[in-house]
Structure formats: structure tokens, C-alpha cells
Design an enzyme around this catalytic site. Structure first.
Site, PDB file in Angstrom:
ATOM      1  N   GLU A  40      -5.259   1.263  -6.345  1.00  0.00           N
ATOM      2  CA  GLU A  40      -3.812   1.156  -6.593  1.00  0.00           C
ATOM      3  C   GLU A  40      -3.544   0.400  -7.892  1.00  0.00           C
ATOM      4  O   GLU A  40      -2.639   0.754  -8.653  1.00  0.00           O
ATOM      5  CB  GLU A  40      -3.128   0.441  -5.426  1.00  0.00           C
ATOM      6  CG  GLU A  40      -3.077   1.286  -4.163  1.00  0.00           C
ATOM      7  CD  GLU A  40      -2.576   0.543  -2.947  1.00  0.00           C
ATOM      8  OE1 GLU A  40      -2.154   1.207  -1.997  1.00  0.00           O
ATOM      9  OE2 GLU A  40      -2.624  -0.707  -2.928  1.00  0.00           O
ATOM     10  N   ASP A  57       3.225  -5.158   0.240  1.00  0.00           N
ATOM     11  CA  ASP A  57       3.279  -6.026   1.422  1.00  0.00           C
ATOM     12  C   ASP A  57       4.288  -7.155   1.247  1.00  0.00           C
ATOM     13  O   ASP A  57       4.832  -7.647   2.235  1.00  0.00           O
ATOM     14  CB  ASP A  57       1.875  -6.570   1.705  1.00  0.00           C
ATOM     15  CG  ASP A  57       0.903  -5.413   1.904  1.00  0.00           C
ATOM     16  OD1 ASP A  57       1.157  -4.594   2.792  1.00  0.00           O
ATOM     17  OD2 ASP A  57      -0.059  -5.303   1.122  1.00  0.00           O
TER      18      ASP A  57
HETATM   19  C1  A5P Z   1      -2.424  -0.326   0.580  1.00  0.00           C
HETATM   20  O1  A5P Z   1      -3.611  -0.800   0.123  1.00  0.00           O
HETATM   21  C2  A5P Z   1      -1.357  -1.335   0.372  1.00  0.00           C
HETATM   22  O2  A5P Z   1      -1.306  -1.896  -0.884  1.00  0.00           O
HETATM   23  C3  A5P Z   1      -0.021  -0.777   0.763  1.00  0.00           C
HETATM   24  O3  A5P Z   1       0.674  -0.332  -0.352  1.00  0.00           O
HETATM   25  C4  A5P Z   1       0.736  -1.820   1.429  1.00  0.00           C
HETATM   26  O4  A5P Z   1      -0.107  -2.388   2.402  1.00  0.00           O
HETATM   27  C5  A5P Z   1       2.008  -1.284   2.049  1.00  0.00           C
HETATM   28  O5  A5P Z   1       1.732  -0.425   3.107  1.00  0.00           O
HETATM   29  P1  A5P Z   1       2.874   0.071   4.093  1.00  0.00           P
HETATM   30  O6  A5P Z   1       3.789   0.939   3.319  1.00  0.00           O
HETATM   31  O7  A5P Z   1       2.131   0.803   5.168  1.00  0.00           O
HETATM   32  O8  A5P Z   1       3.555  -1.140   4.622  1.00  0.00           O
END
Ligand code: A5P
Length: 237
Positions: A107, A88
């Protein structure tokens, strides 16, 4: 495909250069990770890559990877060769905020188990300091989550219980998430250490010093942030 999706796909494809034949790959979650999964599946089907297995970081990624024909395995004691994930926010020093998609705990487990942790995103995710645009998501136990929110706020942030469409949001682990808006100039390392010490916290979205490289897709192609000799991100190339 929108322009932003195109940028995400560019970054995702660049990140796949880190996957070698026979690798165990950690697959992240989110819209950028979806491009990683789609392209990895294509390369496997067309015989461009062989012998890959993957560890998914969410139920959604598990489904998408199965649909793409990617063989899945559980995370084993030996970890993974490379994990590829979206983010993010990312700084020039390769510190990141993750978890707006809610999969931060899995993650982080997979990223920490990876010999190489690779980030990919569109260029809008690049920031000079963490917290500029995104809150720090914190996954907490359902039990006592109001008390955990109070303890987080004592650290100087504003903690909001995540809801989707008015309903309480819960992660794949069945836990709520507190999105913590941090003040400008906050000390990410001190905050992360303090949050790690709080009872009731499962995981937080500060991924500090974990990534080895980030690819940001944008109008000028893919910008790469690498780790310099001093531990700082080198100038983009
Ligand atoms: C998921 O839990 C997040 O850590 C994502 O990796 C992060 O929000 C990025 O998502 P997008 O690729 O959809 O922006």
C-alpha cells in the site's frame, strides 16, 4: 448491509470521483477498498468509466478486482494517477495509520507512486492524534524479528508479534508484522524516521503527509478532510 458497511460504501463511492477515464488506479486493501473495487467494476461494466487499469496492493485485492472485471497492470515506472485506500486512523491533518489488514508495504509503495492519494473509511477512523486506538503495524524481515522487536521497543513502543488463530501471521510478502502500541503523545514523525532507520524493517504503517484528501462516511453523510494551505487538514466540509 450493516450501518458501518453502509458508511464505508458511502466513503468509497465519494473517493471514486477522483478516477477519470483512462486513469491508472491504485487499489487498496480491506473492507472499505472492497466497496471501491465493487463500484469501480460496476462503473466499468456499465460504461460509466472507460480505459481504466488498476494496480492491486494485495493478493486479496488482485482476486477481487479480477472478479469485478477490472483490468490489472503491474506498477510501472510512471506510477499511478490516483490511489484509493482505507485506513485505520486518520487525523484532521491527513496523517494516517494503515496496515491492520497487513498490506502496508505494498500500500505504501503504491501510495507513494500516486499523483493523488485518496483515503476512504467510516467515521470511526477519524482521530485527533495518531495512536489513539490503533497500534502502528511494522512489517519486518523474518530473520532476526525478535531483535527488531527489541529495537522498536527501545523507541518507546510495545511491540507484539501478530498472530491469527494462534498461528504466526505473515503478509503477502512472507514477512511477520509487529504491532507497536505507542504511548499517548508520541511524536509520529520522529518515530517514523527512527523506525525507517532500523535494519530488519520492511515498512511501517505511518502514512504521514501522503494523503491529499480523506472521505469519512457517517450518520451525517460523507465528511471530507482536505489539505489546507498550511499543510493542515482543513475543516471538514
Ligand atoms: C490494509 O493493510 C490496511 O491498511 C487497510 O487499509 C486498513 O486496515 C483499513 O481496512 P478496513 O477498510 O477494512 O477498515
Amino acid at each position: 448491509m450493516s450501518e458501518l458497511e453502509h458508511f464505508k460504501a458511502l466513503a468509497a463511492h465519494a473517493a471514486l470521483a477522483h478516477v477519470r477515464p483512462g486513469s491508472v488506479v491504485g487499489l487498496g486493501t480491506g473492507s472499505t477498498a472492497a466497496f471501491v473495487i465493487e463500484e469501480l467494476g460496476r462503473r466499468l461494466r456499465e460504461g460509466e468509466l472507460r480505459g481504466i487499469t488498476a494496480v492491486p496492493t494485495s493478493l486479496a485485492t488482485d482476486r477481487a478486482a479480477r472478479d469485478a472485471g477490472i483490468p490489472l497492470v503491474e506498477l510501472g515506472r510512471e506510477g499511478v494517477d490516483v490511489a484509493i485506500d482505507g485506513m485505520d486512523e486518520v487525523t484532521p491533518g491527513l496523517d494516517a495509520i494503515k496496515g491492520l489488514g497487513g498490506s502496508l508495504a505494498r500500500e505504501k509503495v503504491v501510495a507513494a507512486a500516486a499523483r493523488e492519494f485518496v483515503l476512504a473509511a467510516d467515521h470511526t477512523k477519524g482521530v485527533s492524534v495518531l495512536g489513539e486506538r490503533a497500534p502502528v503495524p511494522v512489517e519486518v524481515l523474518p530473520f532476526g524479528h525478535r531483535r527488531t522487536a527489541a529495537l522498536l521497543e527501545e523507541l518507546g513502543c510495545e511491540a507484539t508479534l501478530r498472530r491469527t488463530g494462534g498461528e504466526l501471521y505473515v503478509t503477502d510478502n512472507g514477512n511477520p508484522v509487529l504491532d507497536c502500541a505507542v504511548p499517548a503523545g508520541f511524536d509520529a514523525h520522529a518515530f517514523a524516521a527512527a523506525v525507517d532507520r532500523l535494519p530488519g524493517v520492511v515498512a511501517h504503517g505511518l502514512f504521514l503527509g501522503m494523503a491529499s484528501i480523506a472521505y469519512l462516511g457517517g450518520p451525517d453523510g460523507v465528511v471530507t478532510i482536505t489539505r489546507g494551505a498550511g499543510g493542515d487538514g482543513a475543516a471538514p466540509s
